[in-house]
Design a protein around this motif. Structure first.
Motif, PDB file in Angstrom:
ATOM      1  N   ARG A 217       0.828  -1.206   0.000  1.00 39.43           N
ATOM      2  CA  ARG A 217       0.000   0.000   0.000  1.00 39.43           C
ATOM      3  C   ARG A 217       0.862   1.255   0.000  1.00 39.43           C
ATOM      4  O   ARG A 217       2.035   1.220   0.361  1.00 39.43           O
ATOM      5  CB  ARG A 217      -0.900  -0.003   1.242  1.00 39.43           C
ATOM      6  N   GLU A 218       0.269   2.340  -0.418  1.00 39.38           N
ATOM      7  CA  GLU A 218       0.958   3.622  -0.348  1.00 39.38           C
ATOM      8  C   GLU A 218       1.237   3.968   1.115  1.00 39.38           C
ATOM      9  O   GLU A 218       0.475   3.597   2.018  1.00 39.38           O
ATOM     10  CB  GLU A 218       0.109   4.717  -0.978  1.00 39.38           C
ATOM     11  N   ILE A 219       2.333   4.672   1.345  1.00 40.08           N
ATOM     12  CA  ILE A 219       2.739   5.029   2.703  1.00 40.08           C
ATOM     13  C   ILE A 219       2.786   6.545   2.823  1.00 40.08           C
ATOM     14  O   ILE A 219       3.521   7.216   2.090  1.00 40.08           O
ATOM     15  CB  ILE A 219       4.110   4.429   3.046  1.00 40.08           C
ATOM     16  N   ASP A 220       1.990   7.079   3.725  1.00 42.84           N
ATOM     17  CA  ASP A 220       1.962   8.521   3.991  1.00 42.84           C
ATOM     18  C   ASP A 220       2.730   8.769   5.280  1.00 42.84           C
ATOM     19  O   ASP A 220       2.256   8.461   6.377  1.00 42.84           O
ATOM     20  CB  ASP A 220       0.504   8.982   4.133  1.00 42.84           C
ATOM     21  N   LEU A 221       3.955   9.282   5.156  1.00 49.87           N
ATOM     22  CA  LEU A 221       4.822   9.501   6.311  1.00 49.87           C
ATOM     23  C   LEU A 221       4.718  10.942   6.794  1.00 49.87           C
ATOM     24  O   LEU A 221       4.926  11.884   6.031  1.00 49.87           O
ATOM     25  CB  LEU A 221       6.271   9.176   5.948  1.00 49.87           C
ATOM     26  N   VAL A 222       4.384  11.105   8.076  1.00 49.71           N
ATOM     27  CA  VAL A 222       4.320  12.421   8.719  1.00 49.71           C
ATOM     28  C   VAL A 222       5.414  12.480   9.773  1.00 49.71           C
ATOM     29  O   VAL A 222       5.511  11.588  10.630  1.00 49.71           O
ATOM     30  CB  VAL A 222       2.938  12.647   9.369  1.00 49.71           C
ATOM     31  N   LEU A 223       6.249  13.498   9.729  1.00 50.55           N
ATOM     32  CA  LEU A 223       7.323  13.661  10.700  1.00 50.55           C
ATOM     33  C   LEU A 223       6.959  14.725  11.723  1.00 50.55           C
ATOM     34  O   LEU A 223       6.525  15.821  11.369  1.00 50.55           O
ATOM     35  CB  LEU A 223       8.624  14.044   9.991  1.00 50.55           C
ATOM     36  N   ILE A 224       7.114  14.400  12.991  1.00 54.50           N
ATOM     37  CA  ILE A 224       6.835  15.322  14.091  1.00 54.50           C
ATOM     38  C   ILE A 224       8.161  15.813  14.673  1.00 54.50           C
ATOM     39  O   ILE A 224       9.049  15.014  14.976  1.00 54.50           O
ATOM     40  CB  ILE A 224       6.028  14.627  15.206  1.00 54.50           C
ATOM     41  N   GLU A 225       8.279  17.102  14.832  1.00 53.44           N
ATOM     42  CA  GLU A 225       9.451  17.695  15.491  1.00 53.44           C
ATOM     43  C   GLU A 225       9.172  17.742  17.000  1.00 53.44           C
ATOM     44  O   GLU A 225       8.275  18.455  17.450  1.00 53.44           O
ATOM     45  CB  GLU A 225       9.689  19.111  14.977  1.00 53.44           C
ATOM     46  N   PRO A 226       9.908  16.961  17.809  1.00 58.03           N
ATOM     47  CA  PRO A 226       9.674  17.011  19.260  1.00 58.03           C
ATOM     48  C   PRO A 226      10.004  18.394  19.818  1.00 58.03           C
ATOM     49  O   PRO A 226      10.813  19.140  19.252  1.00 58.03           O
ATOM     50  CB  PRO A 226      10.641  15.959  19.811  1.00 58.03           C
ATOM     51  N   HIS A 227       9.381  18.727  20.909  1.00 58.36           N
ATOM     52  CA  HIS A 227       9.660  19.994  21.589  1.00 58.36           C
ATOM     53  C   HIS A 227      11.137  20.078  21.963  1.00 58.36           C
ATOM     54  O   HIS A 227      11.740  19.090  22.394  1.00 58.36           O
ATOM     55  CB  HIS A 227       8.817  20.109  22.873  1.00 58.36           C
ATOM     56  N   ARG A 228      11.722  21.225  21.777  1.00 54.40           N
ATOM     57  CA  ARG A 228      13.086  21.443  22.236  1.00 54.40           C
ATOM     58  C   ARG A 228      13.059  21.637  23.748  1.00 54.40           C
ATOM     59  O   ARG A 228      12.325  22.479  24.265  1.00 54.40           O
ATOM     60  CB  ARG A 228      13.686  22.686  21.570  1.00 54.40           C
ATOM     61  N   THR A 229      13.838  20.831  24.446  1.00 53.53           N
ATOM     62  CA  THR A 229      13.812  20.901  25.899  1.00 53.53           C
ATOM     63  C   THR A 229      15.139  20.434  26.462  1.00 53.53           C
ATOM     64  O   THR A 229      15.842  19.634  25.842  1.00 53.53           O
ATOM     65  CB  THR A 229      12.680  20.016  26.484  1.00 53.53           C
ATOM     66  N   ASP A 230      15.479  20.941  27.610  1.00 59.51           N
ATOM     67  CA  ASP A 230      16.678  20.484  28.303  1.00 59.51           C
ATOM     68  C   ASP A 230      16.361  19.296  29.206  1.00 59.51           C
ATOM     69  O   ASP A 230      17.247  18.739  29.845  1.00 59.51           O
ATOM     70  CB  ASP A 230      17.272  21.619  29.153  1.00 59.51           C
ATOM     71  N   GLY A 231      15.095  18.940  29.268  1.00 62.72           N
ATOM     72  CA  GLY A 231      14.683  17.846  30.130  1.00 62.72           C
ATOM     73  C   GLY A 231      14.722  16.504  29.427  1.00 62.72           C
ATOM     74  O   GLY A 231      15.529  16.266  28.532  1.00 62.72           O
ATOM     75  N   ASP A 232      13.799  15.637  29.813  1.00 66.98           N
ATOM     76  CA  ASP A 232      13.739  14.270  29.292  1.00 66.98           C
ATOM     77  C   ASP A 232      13.266  14.292  27.838  1.00 66.98           C
ATOM     78  O   ASP A 232      12.142  14.725  27.552  1.00 66.98           O
ATOM     79  CB  ASP A 232      12.767  13.459  30.160  1.00 66.98           C
ATOM     80  N   PRO A 233      14.064  13.797  26.889  1.00 67.01           N
ATOM     81  CA  PRO A 233      13.626  13.799  25.486  1.00 67.01           C
ATOM     82  C   PRO A 233      12.429  12.890  25.245  1.00 67.01           C
ATOM     83  O   PRO A 233      11.639  13.142  24.331  1.00 67.01           O
ATOM     84  CB  PRO A 233      14.867  13.303  24.729  1.00 67.01           C
ATOM     85  N   ASN A 234      12.253  11.858  26.076  1.00 70.12           N
ATOM     86  CA  ASN A 234      11.096  10.978  25.913  1.00 70.12           C
ATOM     87  C   ASN A 234       9.804  11.713  26.274  1.00 70.12           C
ATOM     88  O   ASN A 234       8.777  11.539  25.609  1.00 70.12           O
ATOM     89  CB  ASN A 234      11.247   9.740  26.806  1.00 70.12           C
TER      90      ASN A 234
END
Length: 668
Positions: A217-234
Motif C-alpha cells: 500500500r501507499e505510505i503517507d509519512l508524517v514527521l513530528i518535530e519534538p519539543h526542544r527541551t533540556d529535560g527528558d527527550p522521551n
C-alpha cells in the motif's frame, strides 16, 4: 494460474464457501490461492495485510475435511504468538459457530484440545505443538494439513527449524488416509518475505506452489518535530505526540518502540500527557502477564478511542480494531519490521498513515531510507541454517518420551521415529558429554535433563533464563516479568496507572500502590542485543547522500562499503586472514585498516571468501557475532558448538552483496 470467479469457487467448495463467504465476494488474493489448496497442493503465498489470508487457507482445508469425511482433528494452524492464536480462534469460532468445539487452542496458557473426535482444527504456537505431539500424539494422528502463519517470523530462526522437525514428526506419525487423494499438505502464509522459492523448498518441499498477489500500500509519512527541551527527550516526544493527536482527529493509534523500556517509558509519559483526555493509554509487550495483554487487546478492539504502545508483540496481524495511524518512536532496524509495523494501521485503506519523530536530520535520513526500501520492495536477507542445538532439543524430547513410556529408543529406532538419520552426530555428541546414556543400546537422558523434561522445560529452543515474576499485591497474581529490582521504588505503568515497584522481605518483586506522577520509572530487563541495521537500509542511505553504494571507495586507511555491521564484520575478518598481522575493523559503513598491504579487488575478496568457507575455519570470536544461541547450545561439546557457530556465517548474503558491487574507486 488465474483468479477464479465466485461461481467456480462455490462449485469447488460447496460446503465451505457459504460458511466463509456468505454474502460477500472473496478478495482477489483468496480467489487466486484457494483453488490450489482445495486440490491438495502445498502452497506458500504472500499477500498484503488485511487481504484475507486466514480464510484463504482455512476455507479450502475445511472443504477437504468435509469432502474426505474426516472424523478426527485434521488441521493444525501454527501461529508465532499466543496473542495471534487467541485472535485467530475468535475469528474461526465466528465462522464455525454452529460447532465451536471443532476449533480448539493449545498454547502455554490454554490446553483446550481434549479429544480429536469431531474436531477440525487446533491453533497452537510452535512450542505448544511440540509438547502436544510428544505428550498426546494420538490426538494428532489424523492430521492431514498444517498451516504456518507469519512464516517470515520463523524462517531463519531456531523456532522455525524446530517447527519443521515437529511438522515432519506429525506427518510421519499420522495414520494412512482412506484415499490416495487425501494428501498431507503444508500451507505457508506471509506478508513480507524475500526468497519465496527458497523458503517454499525448505518448508513445503520441491513441488510446492509459490503464489503472490498485490502490491504494498501507499505510505503517507508524517514527521513530528519534538519539543526542544533540556529535560527528558522521551517526555518531549510524548508531549509532541499528544499535541498531534489533538490536531489529527485520529481515534485509535498504535505506537511502536524497539525495546521494552522504550515502550514502557513512552506509555508512562503519554499517560501523563493524555490524562483526562479521550485517549486511554495502554502498554503491550511480552513481559506482561497474558491476562494484561489480552485486556489491552480487548480494550483496543472494543473502545472507540485508545493509544497502545507496544514492542514487536503487536507487529503481527492481531485484530485490535481499526487503527488510524501507526507511530514509530524509533526507526525499525530492518525493512521487514518496518513493513510489519505499518501494516497494522489503516488495514481497510489503500494508504498506510505513519507518524515518526524527527529529532535530527539523521533521524529523517534513516526513516526515509527505510521508506525507500519498502517502496522498492527491497527486503532484508535472511540466513537460515541447520542448528545442532535444535536437533539436540528434538533428540532429547524423543528420548525422554520413550523413556517415560518404558520403551527406550535405540539409535535405529530414534532415526525411524524422527524420520531422519541426520540426528546421529548430535546423538554421538550427547553421549560423549553425558547428556545421553547408552543403557544396553537404549538412549536415556541423564537425570538432570529428565528432570527438566518432566517439568516441561524442553519444548522451547528460545534461549534465556526463566523470567522473574512481579506479583500484584492487590490481586496476588503475576503482573509482569523481568522488572529490574535495582530500580525498586520507581514507577511501573500497568493497567493504565502508575504503580510502585517494591522488593519484599522474601527478596521477591511486587507491584504496590499508586506512584506519584513525578516518580522516576523502574526498568524492565531487556531481551538481548538489538538487531543490526540491514545492508538494504544502508544502501538507501547512501543513495540519499549522493553515493552509488554499488561502488566502493578506497582511501589510505578506509574502505567505504555501505555493507552494514554484519557483512562488514565478515569482510574485515577475511581481510585479516589475507594479510599477515593485518588489523581491520568494521563499522556500519566503513572498514578501517592498512590497505597498502593488500591488492584489493572484488574477485580477490570472493576468492578469499570461497577458500575460507570451504575450510570452515573462521575464528570463533568472529563467528559468534553472526547468530544467537538457542536454548541447548551450551549443552553441546566445544566441537559441535563451534560447527554450529561456523554454520551461522551468512555466506550466501555475502556473495549476493559482492555480486551487486560493480567496482572499487580510489579516493582522490
Amino acid at each position: 494460474m488465474g483468479i477464479v470467479n465466485r461461481v467456480e469457487l462455490a462449485r469447488m467448495m460447496p460446503d465451505a464457501f457459504p460458511i466463509f463467504f456468505s454474502g460477500r465476494q472473496p478478495y482477489a488474493a483468496q480467489a487466486l490461492v484457494m483453488p490450489e489448496i482445495v486440490k491438495g497442493k502445498n502452497v506458500l503465498f504472500a499477500a498484503p495485510t488485511a487481504s484475507g489470508k486466514t480464510e484463504a487457507a482455512v476455507a479450502p482445508l475445511f472443504q477437504r475435511h468435509l469432502s474426505f469425511r474426516r472424523r478426527r482433528l485434521s488441521t493444525v494452524y501454527v501461529a508465532p504468538t499466543k496473542a495471534l492464536v487467541n485472535d485467530l480462534h475468535e475469528r474461526l469460532v465466528h465462522y464455525l459457530s454452529r460447532d465451536p468445539s471443532s476449533i480448539a487452542r493449545y498454547t502455554g496458557d490454554r490446553h483446550e484440545l481434549r479429544s480429536a473426535e469431531g474436531a477440525f482444527c487446533v491453533l497452537a504456537t510452535p512450542e505448544a505443538l511440540d509438547s502436544l505431539q510428544l505428550r498426546s500424539p494420538d490426538l494428532l494422528d489424523g492430521v492431514r494439513s498444517v498451516i504456518v502463519d507469519e512464516i517470515h517470523l520463523l524462517h531463519g530462526e531456531p523456532r522455525g527449524q524446530q517447527l519443521r522437525h515437529v511438522i515432519s514428526r506429525i506427518h510421519r506419525a499420522a495414520k494412512p488416509a482412506m484415499s490416495d487423494r487425501d494428501r498431507f499438505q503444508v500451507v505457508g502464509m506471509t506478508a513480507t518475505l524475500d526468497d519465496m522459492n527458497g523458503v517454499a523448498q525448505s518448508w513445503l518441499g520441491e513441488q510446492a506452489i509459490v503464489l503472490s498477489y498485490g502490491s504494498p500500500r501507499e505510505i503517507d509519512l508524517v514527521l513530528i518535530e519534538p519539543h526542544r527541551t533540556d529535560g527528558d527527550p522521551n517526555r518531549a516526544r510524548a508531549r509532541s505526540l499528544a499535541e498531534w493527536l489533538n490536531r489529527s482527529g485520529a481515534e485509535k493509534v498504535l505506537v511502536f518502540a524497539n525495546s521494552r523500556n522504550g515502550a514502557h517509558v513512552m506509555a508512562a509519559h503519554l499517560h501523563r500527557e493524555l490524562s483526562g483526555s479521550r485517549w486511554p493509554v495502554h502498554l503491550h509487550f511480552g513481559a506482561l502477564a497474558a491476562v494484561e495483554r489480552e485486556r489491552v487487546e480487548e480494550e483496543m478492539r472494543r473502545k472507540r478511542y485508545g493509544v497502545c504502545v507496544a514492542t514487536a508483540t503487536l507487529e503481527i496481524g492481531i485484530d485490535i480494531g481499526d487503527i488510524d495511524a501507526v507511530v514509530l518512536t524509533d526507526c525499525p532496524p530492518t525493512v521487514n519490521a518496518f513493513l510489519q509495523r505499518i501494516g497494522r494501521g489503516n488495514r481497510r485503506s489503500g494508504t498506510c498513515r505513519v507518524v515518526a519523530f524527527r529529532s535530527s536530520e539523521q533521524d529523517e535520513h534513516l526513516l526515509r531510507a527505510v521508506l525507500d526500501c519498502a517502496r522498492r520492495g527491497e527486503l532484508d536477507d535472511v540466513h537460515d541454517f541447520d542448528r545442532h542445538s535444535v536437533r539436540f532439543q528434538q533428540v532429547l524430547s524423543l528420548c525422554w518420551r520413550a523413556t517415560r513410556q518404558d520403551r527406550p529408543l535405540s539409535m535405529a529406532e530414534l532415526a525411524a521415529e524422527a524420520g531422519t538419520e541426520d540426528h546421529a552426530p548430535v546423538v554421538q555428541d550427547m553421549l560423549s558429554t553425558g547428556c545421553l546414556v547408552d543403557v544396553r543400546g537404549a538412549l536415556i537422558p541423564c537425570d538432570r535433563l529428565m528432570d527438566e523434561a518432566d517439568m516441561g522445560r524442553i519444548h522451547t529452543v528460545i534461549a534465556g533464563r526463566s523470567a522473574s515474576p512481579v506479583l500484584d499485591l492487590r490481586t496476588g497474581k503475576t503482573a509482569l516479568h523481568d522488572a529490574d529490582q535495582t530500580t525498586a521504588g520507581g514507577a511501573v505503568f500497568h493497567t493504565g496507572t502508575l504503580r510502585r515497584l517494591m522488593t519484599g522481605s522474601d527478596g521477591g518483586a511486587y507491584l504496590g500502590g499508586a506512584a506519584d506522577q513525578s516518580e522516576s520509572l523502574a526498568r524492565i530487563r531487556g531481551t538481548g542485543p538489538a538487531r543490526p541495521m540491514s545492508r538494504r537500509i544502508l544502501w538507501s542511505l547512501a543513495r540519499q547522500r549522493g553515493f552509488d553504494p554499488s561502488r566502493w571507495r578506497l582511501g589510505r586507511n578506509e574502505l567505504l562499503t555501505w555493507g552494514g555491521e554484519t557483512l562488514n564484520t565478515l569482510l574485515a575478518a577475511l581481510l585479516r586472514r589475507s594479510v599477515s598481522h593485518g588489523r581491520f575493523t568494521a563499522s556500519l559503513e566503513i572498514i578501517s585498516g592498512d590497505f597498502n598491504a593488500i591488492e584489493l579487488s572484488i574477485d580477490s575478496i570472493r576468492d578469499i571468501a570461497c577458500r575460507t568457507e570451504n575450510a570452515a575455519d573462521l575464528p570463533l570470536e568472529v563467528t559468534k557475532k553472526f547468530g544467537g544461541s538457542s536454548q541447548f547450545f551450551s549443552e553441546m561439546s566445544p566441537v559441535l558448538s563451534a560447527e554450529e557457530r561456523r554454520r551461522s556465517v551468512p555466506w550466501r548474503s555475502f556473495y549476493e552483496w559482492l555480486g551487486c558491487v560493480t567496482g572499487i574507486d580510489i579516493a582522490g
